[in-house]
Scaffold this active site. Structure first.
Site, PDB file in Angstrom:
ATOM      1  N   HIS A  60       2.920  -5.399  13.659  1.00 39.62           N
ATOM      2  CA  HIS A  60       3.726  -4.903  12.543  1.00 39.62           C
ATOM      3  C   HIS A  60       4.583  -3.739  13.005  1.00 39.62           C
ATOM      4  CE1 HIS A  60       4.726  -3.976   8.368  1.00 39.62           C
ATOM      5  NE2 HIS A  60       4.674  -2.708   8.752  1.00 39.62           N
ATOM      6  N   ASP A 119       0.452  -3.951  -4.198  1.00 35.84           N
ATOM      7  CA  ASP A 119       1.360  -3.143  -3.366  1.00 35.84           C
ATOM      8  C   ASP A 119       2.797  -3.281  -3.854  1.00 35.84           C
ATOM      9  OD1 ASP A 119       2.233  -1.565  -1.067  1.00 35.84           O
ATOM     10  OD2 ASP A 119       3.195  -3.443  -0.518  1.00 35.84           O
ATOM     11  N   ARG A 127       6.596   3.807  -6.644  1.00 37.92           N
ATOM     12  CA  ARG A 127       6.783   4.925  -5.709  1.00 37.92           C
ATOM     13  C   ARG A 127       8.265   5.163  -5.449  1.00 37.92           C
ATOM     14  NH1 ARG A 127       4.018   2.699  -0.818  1.00 37.92           N
ATOM     15  NH2 ARG A 127       4.777   4.547   0.223  1.00 37.92           N
ATOM     16  N   SER A 144      -0.178   0.805   1.850  1.00 37.51           N
ATOM     17  CA  SER A 144       0.786  -0.246   1.564  1.00 37.51           C
ATOM     18  C   SER A 144       0.879  -1.226   2.743  1.00 37.51           C
ATOM     19  CB  SER A 144       2.137   0.419   1.285  1.00 37.51           C
ATOM     20  OG  SER A 144       3.173  -0.505   1.319  1.00 37.51           O
ATOM     21  N   LYS A 189      -1.264  -5.358   3.232  1.00 38.92           N
ATOM     22  CA  LYS A 189      -0.622  -6.639   3.549  1.00 38.92           C
ATOM     23  C   LYS A 189      -1.198  -7.207   4.846  1.00 38.92           C
ATOM     24  CE  LYS A 189       3.112  -4.380   2.666  1.00 38.92           C
ATOM     25  NZ  LYS A 189       4.355  -3.716   2.317  1.00 38.92           N
TER      26      LYS A 189
END
Ligand code: URA
Length: 443
Positions: A80, A159, A166, A181, A185
């Protein structure tokens, strides 16, 4: 909810049960946005304990589909990136890992703000499907070692709802909330191990190395406590990565890199990311994994994996075999240096915005993308340029977009008398054992 807000406001940690209640009831619509906003703001100022972030991550992950990858044989490693400009690393790193026997079943996102997204880049390949059902996804990974698709609509819906809130309550840049967050995922996406590429610099969420390390430590701790091997590299996003920005332009540069002809910075970061993925999968020592990654580029096996994935997902692989076949933008426009000197800096965020203005990004979630739009950097930080020399080429299908984008790009580039100091490409590696400094990768 009133009591939970007050507890957090007073700095008292919440129990796992309280956090689970908070997330579940918010997703069901039983907690109103105004109360959740107050809670998020209390978190912003008071932070969260390790136990709280883990509990919130699991609760957010379990609020939707938990992807079952048990049908895929072998170790599945996810990667990621926290987002950047010119960041086409997934298109290079995932095929390298697959060529070395690691399974990559990856869900990626679309572009967000000034940053690009892997799904948009993949969709620049004619015919390629990024929305596949689970069986097909699993089959493709079993056959080819790799598949990259868009995030399912029901992945961590908590999320999605929290992020939207947010975004409008000035609580995006809370490190524990970012960690929750991202990791919610990742946990929902089902891989066995996770490599995080935490970007820092002018084009990144985390503007300083120190903040990037704090975020990386939180995410690594969540991943490890959730039973996944997790590591992070802290990498430089103070300048765009590689020379191409924009969807098909980035696929072309990724293919060049897989052919061993990519820019040095992009190649080096990809080799290190891939080596660390292989290390997480138990393929050897870091040094041995680096050699495996280099070999996968040198012998063409990584490029073969990308081609196999593109074909399996219905894409036209002839554009990968011969990148000249990609559809060209209607307009190419050179940007000329206004004076002689060294390129001292290229503000990465402005550069991403300039590319977006050419049509490579979206104005709203629903806006269409011009896959051929973007920028090729002809001169990069540290290069000496003469007045009038071409420093970048802009591509778009709408000539009217050139003027604004060129102005924005010019604002991003600083030309100075002195050669700027070199910056590291990779600052540190963060594991559950701590933070190791990377020393060797000066660009
Ligand atoms: N990316 C995410 O997915 N979430 C954040 O909060 C920030 C970046």
């Amino acid at each position: 909810m009133y009591d939970l807000i007050m507890k957090k406001r007073n700095g008292t940690p919440l129990s796992e049960e309280e956090i689970r209640y908070l997330i579940q009831e918010y997703v069901k619509g039983n907690i109103p946005d105004y109360q959740m906003s107050a809670f998020l703001m209390a978190v912003y100022f008071k932070g969260m304990t390790e136990e709280e972030t883990l509990a919130m991550t699991w609760a957010a992950a379990r609020s939707g589909d938990m992807v079952d990858l048990s049908g895929i044989k072998g170790i599945k490693v996810d990667k990621h990136s926290t987002g950047g400009v010119g960041d086409k690393t997934t298109l290079i790193v995932a095929p390298i890992a697959a060529a070395c026997g690691v399974k990559v079943a990856k869900m990626s996102g679309r572009g967000l703000g000034h940053t690009g997204g892997t799904v948009d880049k993949l969709e620049a390949i004619p015919g390629l499907q990024t929305s596949l059902d689970r069986e097909k996804f699993v089959d493709i990974v079993n056959q080819t070692g790799i598949s990259v698709i868009g995030q399912s609509g029901n992945l961590a819906p908590a999320d999605k709802k929290l992020y939207a809130l947010r975004d409008v309550t000035a609580t995006v840049d809370s490190i524990p909330l970012i960690a929750v967050s991202i990791m919610s995922k990742k946990l929902a996406a089902g891989s066995d191990a996770i490599l995080l590429d935490v970007k820092t610099g002018s084009g990144a969420f985390m503007k300083t190395v120190e903040d990037a390390i704090v975020l990386a430590r939180e995410m690594v701790s969540i991943g490890e406590n959730a039973g996944k091997r997790t590591m992070a590299l802290i990498t430089n996003m103070d300048r765009p990565l590689g020379c191409h920005i924009g969807n098909s332009l980035e696929v072309i540069e990724a293919v060049d890199t897989l052919r061993g002809r990519g820019p040095e910075d992009l190649t080096e970061i990809c080799l290190e990311l891939a080596a660390n993925m292989l290390f997480l999968a138990g393929k050897g020592s870091p040094g041995e994994c680096r050699v495996l990654a280099e070999k996968a580029i040198a012998d063409g096996s990584a490029l073969d994996r990308l081609i196999a994935m593109v074909e399996a997902q219905g894409g036209d692989a002839s554009v990968i075999r011969d990148t000249d076949r990609f559809a060209k933008a209607s307009f190419e426009h050179p940007v000329l240096a206004e004076r002689s000197g060294y390129i001292g800096a290229i503000d990465t965020e402005s550069c991403g915005i300039a590319s977006s203005m050419l049509g490579a990004g979206r104005e709203t979630r629903e806006s269409p993308i011009d896959h051929s739009a973007g920028i090729i950097l002809r001169s990069r930080v540290g290069d000496y340029v003469e007045k009038g020399q071409v420093i970048a080429l802009m591509y778009t299908s709408d000539k009217r977009l050139l003027e604004g984008a060129e102005r924005r790009y010019r604002e991003a580039v600083t030309i100075c008398r002195q050669k700027p100091e070199k910056q590291p490409l990779i600052y540190a590696r963060v594991t559950d054992a701590g933070v190791e400094k990377y020393c060797q990768n000066d660009d």
